[in-house]
Design a protein around this motif. Structure first.
Motif, PDB file in Angstrom:
ATOM      1  N   LEU A 166      35.230  37.642   7.933  1.00  0.00           N
ATOM      2  CA  LEU A 166      34.840  36.362   7.362  1.00  0.00           C
ATOM      3  C   LEU A 166      33.353  36.083   7.536  1.00  0.00           C
ATOM      4  N   PHE A 167      32.777  36.461   8.677  1.00  0.00           N
ATOM      5  CA  PHE A 167      31.395  36.096   8.957  1.00  0.00           C
ATOM      6  C   PHE A 167      30.404  37.018   8.272  1.00  0.00           C
ATOM      7  N   HIS A 210      34.542  26.456   6.120  1.00  0.00           N
ATOM      8  CA  HIS A 210      35.494  27.495   6.519  1.00  0.00           C
ATOM      9  C   HIS A 210      34.921  28.318   7.662  1.00  0.00           C
ATOM     10  N   ARG A 211      33.622  28.658   7.589  1.00  0.00           N
ATOM     11  CA  ARG A 211      32.980  29.418   8.645  1.00  0.00           C
ATOM     12  C   ARG A 211      33.006  28.632   9.967  1.00  0.00           C
ATOM     13  N   GLU A 212      32.754  27.333   9.886  1.00  0.00           N
ATOM     14  CA  GLU A 212      32.747  26.490  11.074  1.00  0.00           C
ATOM     15  C   GLU A 212      34.125  26.409  11.719  1.00  0.00           C
ATOM     16  N   TYR A 250      39.022  32.940  14.927  1.00  0.00           N
ATOM     17  CA  TYR A 250      39.532  34.053  14.125  1.00  0.00           C
ATOM     18  C   TYR A 250      38.419  34.555  13.205  1.00  0.00           C
ATOM     19  N   ALA A 251      38.461  35.872  12.929  1.00  0.00           N
ATOM     20  CA  ALA A 251      37.380  36.503  12.183  1.00  0.00           C
ATOM     21  C   ALA A 251      37.852  37.193  10.914  1.00  0.00           C
ATOM     22  N   PRO A 260      37.285  41.292  13.337  1.00  0.00           N
ATOM     23  CA  PRO A 260      37.299  41.822  11.962  1.00  0.00           C
ATOM     24  C   PRO A 260      38.334  42.938  11.819  1.00  0.00           C
ATOM     25  N   ALA A 261      39.212  42.806  10.873  1.00  0.00           N
ATOM     26  CA  ALA A 261      40.292  43.776  10.679  1.00  0.00           C
ATOM     27  C   ALA A 261      40.987  43.477   9.371  1.00  0.00           C
ATOM     28  N   GLU A 262      41.781  44.437   8.917  1.00  0.00           N
ATOM     29  CA  GLU A 262      42.653  44.240   7.765  1.00  0.00           C
ATOM     30  C   GLU A 262      43.805  45.220   7.860  1.00  0.00           C
TER      31      GLU A 262
END
Length: 480
Positions: A165-166, A175-177, A184-185, A210-212
């Motif tokens: 996301l970042f 959303h970033r905030e 969560y990332a 960070p993942a998927e």
């Protein structure tokens, strides 16, 4: 050299991606630039294992079969746990837990918003507190993956993945905030839908880093959510029917109790999920009197709720015409029941209350005796033994008079209060008597508090609000 085709195995779809642990390893010493092509990799996989040791030509097929069996076993166990859920909230929680295990996430949420608008709508979180869900609601809906699904935007078969996301340039600042605040990332979202029902909502799982999900994970969670959608659709229909039945039953009962000098009234009503036939009523009568009634039509379902409404309306008419004679009121009601509802039976208790005299004249038809609760006594009112309405060719039983003192409460109730305990009749009556005798002194001036105390004491640990085939009605009358 042509790659040999794997034998076709019954029950296995050859288009299913291979399990991750069966992917051929690069030979030692081979750089990515010099990696073997697909044909060479297949040949290597067929003759060597993960450690490079030679294996039989059928080893690759056996490895794939083992992976497929493992995946099918996992899906079977997860769907078995899902089908054992019998409420919508439990079903959603199970979908969240199973999906998190399949995609390797720790947290997530399901936003339920049926496309037909019939509801019920809800947002349920896994590992997210109510305040966390509130923070997410402050993010513009169009910037959330599950929000785009709920808005009906097209979604690929693999769902919506946001692996970092970042690092995403177009991420909404809010959303970033919120993502930073909740920790969560990355996220992965899938629609929840069912054949014939359409879109019901969306599920999203959140990653701390960070993942998927990989191809295999997406395939498995896709299979699971397609099945889960059908199950949730059934639970949603049950929940909708339950809400409609509860609303119908409540609408057929008094929206408010009358104010009559000399008495205070309070009622408690719990309806079963299928809709039951228990009712209560309090009706002002001429000469400053008051008609009091509780009753129950046998059975459950829409037809029983409708029959309850008809009987209650008829009893109100009879009580206005001849309420001072409760036996005549129930005799008329019994005749009506035999003529218009020949296949039904009902219990009923009707009382002609004279507040100025603190007196109630009662007649009962197969109904449990009222309970008199006071400072110096707690006792059941002695009523004559009689059959329910509709059971005999002609019903009639003598009436009884209850003389109360100032500050005493007469509690009328339906048999559902006793049946929900699961105890034999004598133990259930003893439990009810003990609960009434134990009403704290500070609560005795409030009939609502008396009824609530009795309800929660007789049915502890959530039994008062749990789903049950038995309705519960309590009508408390306190004399001033």
């Amino acid at each position: 050299m042509n790659t040999p085709h794997s034998a076709k195995v019954a029950g296995i779809d050859s288009t299913v991606p291979s399990p991750a642990h069966t992917v051929a390893s690069v030979a030692p010493g081979t750089s990515p630039a010099g990696a073997p092509n697909a044909t060479e990799a297949t040949e290597v996989a067929q003759v060597t294992g993960a450690s490079g040791a030679p294996c039989a030509p059928g080893g690759l097929l056996q490895d794939r079969l083992a992976g497929w069996v493992s995946d099918l076993t996992t899906l079977h166990e997860l769907t078995e746990r899902l089908v054992r859920t019998d409420s919508l909230s439990a079903g959603i929680q199970e979908v969240l837990r199973a999906g998190a295990a399949l995609v390797g996430a720790r947290r997530g949420l399901v936003a339920l918003e049926p496309a037909d608008g019939l509801g019920p709508g809800a947002t349920v979180g896994l590992g997210l507190a109510r305040t966390d869900l509130g923070h997410l609601e402050t993010v513009p809906r169009s910037s959330l993956p599950h929000g785009r699904i709920l808005d009906g935007l097209p979604v690929g078969e693999g769902g919506i993945a946001e692996p970092d996301l970042f690092a995403e340039k177009g991420l909404d600042p809010r959303h970033r905030e919120v993502a930073a605040r909740l920790g969560y990332a990355a996220s992965f979202a899938l629609p929840l839908s069912a054949e014939g029902t359409g879109r019901m909502g969306a599920a999203v799982w959140l990653y701390d880093e960070p993942a998927e999900p990989g191809e295999r994970q997406r395939h498995l969670v896709g299979l699971y959510t397609r099945y889960a959608g059908q199950h949730l659709a059934r639970l949603l229909e049950v929940e909708h029917t339950r809400a409609c039945m509860a609303t119908m039953a409540e609408e057929l009962l008094p929206s408010r109790l009358p104010r009559v000098p000399g008495v205070q009234l309070a009622a408690r009503h719990r309806t079963g999920p299928l809709g039951g036939g228990d009712w209560y009523d309090a009706l002002p009568l001429p000469d400053a009197a008051l008609g009091l009634a509780v009753g129950s039509v046998t059975g459950s379902g829409p037809s029983v709720v409708a029959a309850m409404g008809r009987l209650r309306a008829s009893l109100r008419a009879y009580s206005v015409m001849e309420g001072e004679d409760p036996v005549a009121v129930l005799s008329d009601l019994e005749l009506l029941l035999r003529l218009t509802e020949p296949a039904r039976s009902a219990t009923a208790l009707f009382g002609y209350c004279e507040p100025a005299l603190r007196r109630i004249t009662l007649a009962g038809a197969g109904h449990s005796p009222p309970l008199l609760i006071g400072e110096r006594r707690t006792e059941f009112v002695e009523t004559s033994l009689s059959a329910p309405l509709g059971m005999l060719a002609c019903w009639e039983a003598p009436s009884v008079e209850v003389q109360a003192e100032a500050g005493e409460t007469v509690l009328l109730y339906t048999d559902g209060l006793l049946h929900r305990t699961g105890d034999p009749a004598d133990r259930a009556f003893a439990r009810l008597h003990a609960a009434a005798a134990g009403v704290p002194r500070a609560k005795r001036h409030d009939p609502g508090a008396v009824a609530e105390h009795v309800l929660r004491t007789v049915l502890p640990d959530g039994l008062a609000d749990a789903d049950s085939e038995e309705d519960v009605v309590l009508l408390a009358v306190r004399f001033e």
